[in-house]
Write a protein that holds these residues in place. Structure first.
Motif, PDB file in Angstrom:
ATOM      1  N   ARG A 179       0.830  -1.204   0.000  1.00 44.54           N
ATOM      2  CA  ARG A 179       0.000   0.000   0.000  1.00 44.54           C
ATOM      3  C   ARG A 179       0.862   1.251   0.000  1.00 44.54           C
ATOM      4  O   ARG A 179       0.579   2.214  -0.733  1.00 44.54           O
ATOM      5  CB  ARG A 179      -0.904  -0.016   1.232  1.00 44.54           C
ATOM      6  N   ASP A 180       1.927   1.269   0.794  1.00 47.28           N
ATOM      7  CA  ASP A 180       2.803   2.440   0.851  1.00 47.28           C
ATOM      8  C   ASP A 180       3.563   2.635  -0.458  1.00 47.28           C
ATOM      9  O   ASP A 180       3.773   3.776  -0.911  1.00 47.28           O
ATOM     10  CB  ASP A 180       3.795   2.304   2.010  1.00 47.28           C
ATOM     11  N   LEU A 181       3.985   1.534  -1.074  1.00 50.06           N
ATOM     12  CA  LEU A 181       4.682   1.640  -2.351  1.00 50.06           C
ATOM     13  C   LEU A 181       3.773   2.225  -3.431  1.00 50.06           C
ATOM     14  O   LEU A 181       4.188   3.076  -4.222  1.00 50.06           O
ATOM     15  CB  LEU A 181       5.196   0.267  -2.790  1.00 50.06           C
ATOM     16  N   LEU A 182       2.535   1.765  -3.463  1.00 44.64           N
ATOM     17  CA  LEU A 182       1.587   2.304  -4.438  1.00 44.64           C
ATOM     18  C   LEU A 182       1.327   3.789  -4.209  1.00 44.64           C
ATOM     19  O   LEU A 182       1.279   4.580  -5.160  1.00 44.64           O
ATOM     20  CB  LEU A 182       0.274   1.522  -4.374  1.00 44.64           C
ATOM     21  N   ALA A 183       1.167   4.178  -2.950  1.00 46.99           N
ATOM     22  CA  ALA A 183       0.917   5.589  -2.638  1.00 46.99           C
ATOM     23  C   ALA A 183       2.098   6.458  -3.065  1.00 46.99           C
ATOM     24  O   ALA A 183       1.920   7.540  -3.641  1.00 46.99           O
ATOM     25  CB  ALA A 183       0.637   5.756  -1.147  1.00 46.99           C
ATOM     26  N   ALA A 184       3.305   5.992  -2.781  1.00 40.90           N
ATOM     27  CA  ALA A 184       4.500   6.751  -3.168  1.00 40.90           C
ATOM     28  C   ALA A 184       4.612   6.860  -4.680  1.00 40.90           C
ATOM     29  O   ALA A 184       4.957   7.927  -5.228  1.00 40.90           O
ATOM     30  CB  ALA A 184       5.752   6.088  -2.591  1.00 40.90           C
ATOM     31  N   GLY A 185       4.311   5.772  -5.384  1.00 36.11           N
ATOM     32  CA  GLY A 185       4.394   5.800  -6.840  1.00 36.11           C
ATOM     33  C   GLY A 185       3.385   6.733  -7.466  1.00 36.11           C
ATOM     34  O   GLY A 185       3.709   7.506  -8.378  1.00 36.11           O
ATOM     35  N   LEU A 186       2.152   6.702  -6.984  1.00 36.98           N
ATOM     36  CA  LEU A 186       1.116   7.567  -7.528  1.00 36.98           C
ATOM     37  C   LEU A 186       1.408   9.038  -7.245  1.00 36.98           C
ATOM     38  O   LEU A 186       1.158   9.913  -8.090  1.00 36.98           O
ATOM     39  CB  LEU A 186      -0.236   7.178  -6.942  1.00 36.98           C
ATOM     40  N   THR A 187       1.943   9.325  -6.078  1.00 38.40           N
ATOM     41  CA  THR A 187       2.315  10.708  -5.751  1.00 38.40           C
ATOM     42  C   THR A 187       3.413  11.208  -6.684  1.00 38.40           C
ATOM     43  O   THR A 187       3.380  12.353  -7.157  1.00 38.40           O
ATOM     44  CB  THR A 187       2.780  10.803  -4.294  1.00 38.40           C
ATOM     45  N   SER A 188       4.379  10.346  -6.983  1.00 36.02           N
ATOM     46  CA  SER A 188       5.462  10.719  -7.894  1.00 36.02           C
ATOM     47  C   SER A 188       4.934  11.010  -9.298  1.00 36.02           C
ATOM     48  O   SER A 188       5.381  11.958  -9.964  1.00 36.02           O
ATOM     49  CB  SER A 188       6.510   9.599  -7.956  1.00 36.02           C
ATOM     50  N   ILE A 189       3.983  10.208  -9.755  1.00 34.58           N
ATOM     51  CA  ILE A 189       3.399  10.438 -11.077  1.00 34.58           C
ATOM     52  C   ILE A 189       2.687  11.782 -11.129  1.00 34.58           C
ATOM     53  O   ILE A 189       2.794  12.533 -12.114  1.00 34.58           O
ATOM     54  CB  ILE A 189       2.432   9.295 -11.431  1.00 34.58           C
ATOM     55  N   ALA A 190       1.972  12.118 -10.055  1.00 27.16           N
ATOM     56  CA  ALA A 190       1.278  13.409 -10.010  1.00 27.16           C
ATOM     57  C   ALA A 190       2.268  14.567 -10.067  1.00 27.16           C
ATOM     58  O   ALA A 190       2.068  15.546 -10.804  1.00 27.16           O
ATOM     59  CB  ALA A 190       0.423  13.491  -8.744  1.00 27.16           C
ATOM     60  N   ILE A 191       3.342  14.487  -9.282  1.00 24.74           N
ATOM     61  CA  ILE A 191       4.359  15.545  -9.279  1.00 24.74           C
ATOM     62  C   ILE A 191       5.006  15.685 -10.647  1.00 24.74           C
ATOM     63  O   ILE A 191       5.198  16.791 -11.172  1.00 24.74           O
ATOM     64  CB  ILE A 191       5.417  15.252  -8.198  1.00 24.74           C
TER      65      ILE A 191
END
Length: 384
Positions: free
Chosen positions: A77-89
């Motif tokens: 779950r944390d890996l997915l959240a970090a990845g999605l945040t990076s894509i948004a940035i």
């Protein structure tokens, strides 16, 4: 293992992982129909603009390898959240990039996010789905990628007709929506810490090499087909985006068809679909009598690719490595493949035009077949 929900709610593994892979793929596809516009805006060649995908691919591969090398117990779950945040940035940075160099730098952030989403998103079906549902959840997670084409390409076509900078709204919104679904899930047990390299397990290294070559060929199709139809047939970005989005629906069909067979025949399916995919890629680059024919060939290529990639992913989960390790290997292979496909495809395009592009991609796909069948050939001739 977290129990799955049958309904497609925000907490459903099917809906959550579909959304994550949709967001990850949207970051990849947005440049496809507007490469020529980006190149023109910054004064570089189309082949050079195509290397933006090489940048994100190289970074994504390194991040995936980092997941393998570390000894930390990662939480999906944390890996997915970090990845999605990076894509948004990365989407915001790409939209406002004043120079080609800044746009390339934004692809570094995008590549890191894509690697995290791809590795964790395809490992999650083995942890989040009930017994007997893994193939279904995996298939729909994988279908998030072509669905991004089906839904996203027409959107990109409309936005790109105004400005290529507006196309980054798609991965920005998609990642924000997917992040909501990920945050709605409860925390999982961390994945087991890595013990040794999964590449040492029987068959894993050969599988990874075949996936790398297969994705190199498929990546070249994804990166350059938009420019092929706009440059070779003179259609608008809007028309190209709508047509390619519709054609990508065939990938979803291929994935769902393959889902019925992967439990008992994943290896055989890889062996039969890979040469067919090679032939389709060759025809796509070489046969261009009309816009309709090019779209039809892309549709055929996408159908076969959906079957091939579903079979390859399922095969990787059956090789005995922990799910996150196996899918991190796959993510690295995919991204190195995208890097190689973009680079070698660009070289073929530069040297011999669209026919050269098709030939290069076809060769990469045929090499993946050779790696897969090599052990059987050695066994038949008595070579150890």
């Amino acid at each position: 293992m977290t129990s799955s929900n049958n309904g497609l709610t925000m907490k459903s593994p099917t809906a959550t992982l579909f959304g994550c892979l949709f967001a990850g793929q949207s970051g990849l596809l947005v440049l496809t129909p507007v490469l020529s516009d980006v190149a023109r805006d910054f004064g570089v060649s189309t082949a050079a603009a195509g290397q933006l995908r090489s940048v994100s691919g190289a970074v994504a591969a390194l991040v995936a390898l980092g997941l393998l090398a570390g000894r930390r117990r990662w939480n999906l779950r944390d890996l997915l959240a970090a990845g999605l945040t990076s894509i948004a940035i990365a989407s915001v940075a790409s939209a406002v990039a004043p120079t080609f160099e800044v746009l390339a730098t934004a692809q570094v952030i995008l590549g890191a996010g894509m690697a995290l989403v791809l590795a964790a998103g395809l490992a999650a079906p083995a942890r989040w789905a009930e017994d007997g549902e893994r193939a279904t959840v995996l298939a729909w997670a994988l279908n998030g990628q072509p669905a991004a084409w089906v839904v996203g390409m027409p959107i990109v076509g409309v936005l790109g007709a105004h400005s290529w900078r507006l196309i980054w709204l798609l991965p920005l919104v998609a990642s924000a929506v997917a992040l909501t679904g990920v945050r709605a899930r409860g925390r999982d047990e961390p994945e087991p810490a890595a013990v040794g390299s999964p590449l040492r397990r029987p068959g894993v290294a050969r599988w990874a090499a075949a996936e790398l070559l297969a994705f190199a060929g498929w990546a070249g199709v994804l990166v350059y087909t938009g420019s092929l139809v706009t440059d070779a047939h003179g259609v608008s970005v809007t028309t190209a985006g709508a047509a390619l989005g519709a054609g990508a629906a065939a990938y979803i069909v291929g994935t769902l068809v393959a889902r019925r067979w992967v439990a008992v025949a994943a290896h055989r399916l890889v062996l039969t679909t890979s040469p067919a995919l090679s032939a389709a890629a060759l025809l796509l680059g070489s046969v261009r009598p009309s816009f309709g024919v090019s779209v039809a060939l892309f549709t055929l290529t996408a159908l076969i690719a959906g079957m091939r990639m579903m079979a390859g992913s399922s095969l990787g989960l059956d090789l005995g490595a922990a799910p996150l390790q196996a899918m991190s290997v796959r993510a690295a292979a995919v991204q190195f493949g995208y890097f190689g496909g973009s680079a070698l495809g660009g070289l073929g395009l530069t040297l011999a035009g669209w026919s050269g592009l098709g030939a290069v991609l076809a060769i990469l796909l045929l090499l993946s077949v050779g790696i897969t069948v090599a052990p059987q050939v050695r066994a038949k001739v008595g070579v150890r």
